[in-house]
Write an enzyme that holds these catalytic residues in place. Structure first.
Site, short mmCIF file in Angstrom:
data_model
loop_
_atom_site.label_atom_id
_atom_site.label_comp_id
_atom_site.label_asym_id
_atom_site.label_seq_id
_atom_site.Cartn_x
_atom_site.Cartn_y
_atom_site.Cartn_z
CD GLU A 99 -2.92 -1.16 0.38
OE1 GLU A 99 -3.08 -0.14 -0.34
OE2 GLU A 99 -3.60 -2.18 0.28
CB CYS A 119 -1.77 6.89 1.48
SG CYS A 119 -2.71 5.61 2.27
#
Ligand code: ADP
Length: 491
Positions: free
Chosen positions: A256, A290
């Site tokens: 990720e 993010c």
């Protein structure tokens, strides 16, 4: 600036002192980003000590893999109950070591515990299947086996959720784990894993490695033949290093990585919903996510009203210690983060962006504060249009038509999240289909959910977390081809 509520602060410090943290010959400190004070120290483990932990986890993992799905699910359910029972204490701890407003820490505990509950339930879903081969003769048995020992590396921005999103599916699948939390926020992981042990998860099955030698840790562990999987959440830069290391033993990677999320507001959007959603997508965790809206594209017809509404909301946010009353914007993780966000804002202004608000620039003493900032007419070549801002800065660009904005939105090597605001269902779905991102928030700013596969396209990552897909990341698929000889049949 709002200070911490003294009672809350005392309660949070009590949580730290009740943690029963390990001791070591060499230690490092964990500091409160709101005031720079030392909260605790932890052993600074060497790569060799981390390898010893691999040995212990590996042994415990062999036994865990033999447990029934029901037993594994029961342990996860019990863990979920303990997290829920201690939710307020965990939230206080998250705010203390990471900084975010207490209200957001509570939301994180709820989101994080959802992964534990989801995978407690998912652990029981039948994993295998039978298939008929096209030629009819053999019977194919497809099985799902635990992949084996997983190394988990988590970031500081969601210290509980990033841990449970990895640990819970690993345990559900039958895998042991060695987790290295960020050296900035490791305390939450120690607390969560302590609760897992209380819930009946074998003590050796989850090994927590506190270390400041992240590179030494990954070089030693990812090249060890007992490790079978790496799951990482963090920057694309580090992700690439880990992928290279993972190739050594051909480990299964889940990555990720960074994002550069576009958020698109069309003229036909519901104005209030667009402002609320953008604010949430931008300001959750002070922009340190993010999937934070990094590039906000607003269509000409709604732009004035939208920019005015968003600027007002950003101006109104109360900044202060995450344990202070009414605080909506807490310190960033570090002074380094403050200066890098400041540099990006200066660069955008120098290149022609207009600075609409920059809150009150405060002297937070040892705290690392950055005020809510709105930039309009950001030129595409500004550095913050191609870099993750990771701070409370709304960077707005204007656009005229749909095809043009989609093209601008996709002009990045990242592809984690995207957002679209419109009341036109066709447009919403068409734009969602055109965005090169792993997830899309449609008329909403907080799209993550434990039941859905979170993950990125392009350089934003590999693999998915959450949903059934998140469990498969910790499973090997195998098949047996069973020969069948014809026998005399009764019919
Ligand atoms: P961020 O910029 O969000 O801090 P990083 O990618 O630097 O993102 O850090 C995320 C996690 O990766 C943290 O746990 C950090 O300690 C770890 N990390 C940083 N460098 C390395 C490395 N070379 N090998 C393994 N882990 C690393």
């Amino acid at each position: 600036m709002v200070q911490a509520d003294p009672q809350m602060l005392a309660a949070a410090e009590t949580v730290v002192s009740s943690l029963n943290l390990p001791r070591g010959s060499s230690e490092f400190g964990i500091y409160n980003p709101a005031d720079g004070r030392l909260l605790a120290t932890l052993p600074d483990l060497t790569p060799q000590e981390a390898l010893d932990a691999v040995g212990q986890a590996d042994e415990a993992g062999r036994r865990w893999a033999c447990r029934t799905a029901r037993e594994r699910a029961d342990a996860l359910h019990a863990w979920y109950e303990l997290i829920t029972h201690s939710a307020e204490q965990i939230a206080l701890l998250i705010t203390l070591e990471m900084g975010k407003p207490l209200k957001e820490s509570r939301a994180e505990v709820s989101y994080a515990s959802d992964f534990v509950r989801w995978y407690a339930e998912e652990a029981l879903r039948p994993a295998g299947s039978f298939r008929d081969a096209p030629d009819g003769a053999p019977t194919l048995m497809v099985r799902r086996a635990p992949i084996g020992l997983a190394v988990l590396i988590t970031p500081w921005n969601f210290p509980l959720a990033m841990a449970t999103r990895k640990i819970a599916p690993a345990l559900a699948a039958g895998c042991p784990v060695v987790i290295k939390p960020s050296e900035l926020t490791p305390l939450t992981t120690f607390m969560a894993v302590g609760l897992a042990r209380q819930a009946g998860v074998p003590a050796e099955l989850i090994q927590v490695i506190s270390t400041t030698d992240a590179a030494g840790f990954s070089e030693a562990l990812l090249t060890d033949s007992r490790v079978r999987k790496i799951s990482f959440t963090g920057s694309t830069r580090v992700g690439k290093i880990l992928l290279r290391l993972a190739s050594e033993q051909v480990l299964r990677p889940s990555m990720e990585l960074g994002g550069n999320a576009p958020l698109i507001v069309f003229d036909d959007a519901d104005l209030d919903r667009a402002i609320e959603g953008t604010y949430a997508a931008k300001m959750r965790n002070g922009g340190q996510s993010c999937i934070a809206a990094n590039r906000i594209y607003v269509q000409d017809g709604i732009a004035e009203a939208f920019v005015e509404g968003l600027t007002e909301k950003m101006r109104d946010v109360v900044m202060g210690d995450g344990l202070g009353p009414g605080v909506g914007l807490a310190p960033l993780i570090s002074h380094q983060a403050v200066s890098s966000v400041g540099r990006l804002v200066e660069d955008a202004v120098q290149r022609g962006a207009s600075l609409l608000t920059r809150g009150e620039v405060i002297d937070g003493g040892e705290g690392s504060y950055f005020p809510a900032t709105v930039l309009d007419h950001v030129p595409a070549e500004a550095e913050l249009a191609s870099t993750e801002i990771f701070g409370p800065v709304a960077a707005i660009q204007r656009f005229t038509d749909e095809a043009e904005v989609v093209q601008r939105a996709n002009a990045t090597e990242f592809g984690l999240a995207g957002y679209v605001f419109t009341e036109n269902l066709d447009r919403a779905l068409n734009v969602a289909d055109s965005l090169q991102t792993g997830l899309v928030g449609i008329n909403q700013g907080v799209p993550s959910n434990a039941a859905a596969p979170f993950g990125g396209l392009k350089q934003s990552g590999l693999g998915r977390e959450g949903g059934g897909e998140g469990l498969e990341e910790y499973q090997e698929t195998r098949f047996y081809n069973v020969a069948r000889r014809e026998t005399e049949r009764g019919n």
